[in-house]
Motif scaffolding. Structure first.
Motif, short mmCIF file in Angstrom:
data_model
loop_
_atom_site.label_atom_id
_atom_site.label_comp_id
_atom_site.label_asym_id
_atom_site.label_seq_id
_atom_site.Cartn_x
_atom_site.Cartn_y
_atom_site.Cartn_z
N HIS A 1 -15.19 20.33 44.72
CA HIS A 1 -14.84 21.55 45.42
C HIS A 1 -13.89 21.28 46.58
O HIS A 1 -13.09 22.12 46.93
CB HIS A 1 -16.10 22.24 45.95
N SER B 1 -21.78 26.86 31.03
CA SER B 1 -21.99 25.41 31.19
C SER B 1 -21.77 24.63 29.90
O SER B 1 -21.60 23.41 29.92
CB SER B 1 -23.39 25.13 31.72
N GLN C 1 -28.25 27.24 33.94
CA GLN C 1 -28.44 26.07 34.80
C GLN C 1 -28.63 26.47 36.27
O GLN C 1 -27.99 25.93 37.18
CB GLN C 1 -27.27 25.10 34.65
N LEU D 1 -27.66 29.04 37.77
CA LEU D 1 -26.64 29.93 38.29
C LEU D 1 -26.79 31.28 37.60
O LEU D 1 -26.95 31.34 36.39
CB LEU D 1 -25.23 29.37 38.03
N TYR E 1 -25.46 34.94 36.50
CA TYR E 1 -24.25 35.70 36.18
C TYR E 1 -24.63 37.14 35.86
O TYR E 1 -25.40 37.38 34.93
CB TYR E 1 -23.53 35.08 34.98
N ASP F 1 -15.87 30.70 35.13
CA ASP F 1 -16.65 29.47 35.19
C ASP F 1 -16.63 28.71 33.87
O ASP F 1 -16.75 27.47 33.86
CB ASP F 1 -18.09 29.76 35.64
N TYR G 1 -16.00 24.77 33.80
CA TYR G 1 -16.85 23.79 33.10
C TYR G 1 -16.05 23.02 32.05
O TYR G 1 -16.24 21.81 31.88
CB TYR G 1 -18.02 24.51 32.44
N GLU H 1 -14.00 20.42 33.72
CA GLU H 1 -14.88 19.33 34.16
C GLU H 1 -15.24 18.42 33.00
O GLU H 1 -15.30 17.19 33.14
CB GLU H 1 -16.16 19.89 34.79
N THR I 1 -17.17 32.62 42.40
CA THR I 1 -18.03 32.71 41.22
C THR I 1 -19.30 31.92 41.47
O THR I 1 -19.37 31.15 42.44
CB THR I 1 -17.30 32.14 39.98
N LYS J 1 -20.34 29.26 40.20
CA LYS J 1 -20.08 27.82 40.25
C LYS J 1 -19.25 27.42 41.46
O LYS J 1 -19.36 26.29 41.96
CB LYS J 1 -19.40 27.36 38.95
N ARG J 2 -18.40 28.33 41.91
CA ARG J 2 -17.57 28.08 43.09
C ARG J 2 -17.71 29.22 44.08
O ARG J 2 -16.76 29.96 44.35
CB ARG J 2 -16.11 27.89 42.70
#
Length: 334
Positions: A5, A161, A222, A224, A226, A235, A239, A242, A288, A290-291
């Motif tokens: 991040h 994810s 996971q 999070l 939504y 996201d 993912y 990543e 979001t 995730k962020r």
């Protein structure tokens, strides 16, 4: 905050909302009138799909930030040339009409990797030549380069994810992501929850598409949570990046919107609900799951209805403004 991040450039509070100025129509106001409308409504960021002199010149000196497309059909010649070729393209098509100070992004190709694959081999060479050209002008930090991608570059997107890129395009996509990371440029994606809803109504609820949390439309992935499809889609790209080792790249939404007519759930009321939520979340840097707190820069589609769009009738009705300059619904941009 996670290491990935810290690499992100976070927009300041009140990041401007961009609008896509598409021109696939035969009844649009003149570009000068369109620019006056844009100014009057306090819109400070515009995406143009093609660098046409007629539509670029009225922006000159206005201070409006421009995101300009390099058309797919121009990619082969730019890719086959060298830095001089790229410089000539930039000078002839853009800098002859507007100052470099007004250019925010170059979007090199639109949805090439998944929908216009003839041009795929030309994307990276064209990007590299244009980047070197900007470097030679000391503009490579000011003007960032990317390429807009369709959501279909993901072979799996649910749950976020578990997302992954289409393995068939990974060789080219990996080179692309490496360039984005090396130059601190964003991944540009076109995100349309409306399409997801009408194509998969048995799996995608209207509530989720329209930011309306409802029983059965909330996803826990996971740890999070939504409550809308927009966040899930953003996201999913994060993912997927990543998964390939590119977790620090920012995401810019180069197109998103909702139609007002001629389609299931197409109405001014729903368009206002969708676009209004997108605007609010961007301006407030909601981010979001995730962020969180990392505002997503967004370009709404689009400025006007476009009556010469060919595929589906509803695609003619994404305009936030009528061609008479009157808002189709009461959307606030700032």
């Amino acid at each position: 905050m996670a290491k990935g991040h810290r690499q992100l450039a976070q927009p300041s509070l009140g990041v401007p909302i961009g609008i896509c100025y598409g021109r696939v129509a035969n009844n649009l106001p003149s570009p000068t009138d369109a620019v006056n409308l844009i100014n009057t409504n306090g819109i400070t960021s515009i995406r143009l799909f093609n660098p046409v002199a007629e539509s670029l010149q009225p922006f000159s000196g206005t201070g409006i930030q421009l995101t300009i497309g390099v058309p797919n059909e121009d990619l082969p010649s730019i890719a086959a040339g060298d830095v001089t070729t790229a410089l000539e393209w930039l000078q002839t098509n853009i800098f002859a009409h507007v100052s470099a100070d007004q250019i925010r992004y170059l979007v090199v190709g639109n949805e090439v990797f998944s929908k216009d694959t003839f041009y795929t081999p030309h994307v990276i060479p064209a990007i590299l030549n244009l980047h070197q050209a900007l470097q030679s002008l000391n503009l490579s930090e000011k003007i960032k380069i990317s390429s807009a991608q369709a959501a279909s570059i993901l072979s799996n997107s649910y749950p976020p994810s578990s997302s992954s890129f289409d393995p068939n395009i990974l060789p080219e996509l990996t080179h692309f992501l490496q360039f984005l990371r090396d130059t601190s440029s964003p991944l540009m994606v076109n995100v349309y929850p409306y399409f997801s809803y009408i194509n998969n109504p048995q799996f995608v609820s209207l509530d989720s598409a329209l930011f309306r949390p409802a029983a059965g439309s909330v996803l826990n992935d996971q740890n999070l949570v939504y409550d809308n499809l927009f966040d899930q889609t953003i996201d999913a790209f994060i993912y997927a990046m990543e998964r390939e080792g590119y977790g620090g790249i920012a995401v810019v939404v180069t197109e998103t919107g909702w139609p007002t007519a001629d389609g299931d759930a197409a109405s001014g009321e729903n368009a206002l609900a969708y676009n209004g939520n997108v605007v609010k979340r961007s301006l407030e840097n909601v981010g979001t799951p995730k962020r969180p707190g990392v505002g997503v820069e967004v370009f709404l589609f689009g400025l006007f209805d476009e009556n010469e769009k060919k595929r589906n009738e509803f695609e003619k009705h994404f305009g936030i403004f009528g061609v008479n300059g009157v808002k189709a619904y009461d959307l606030v941009f700032h």
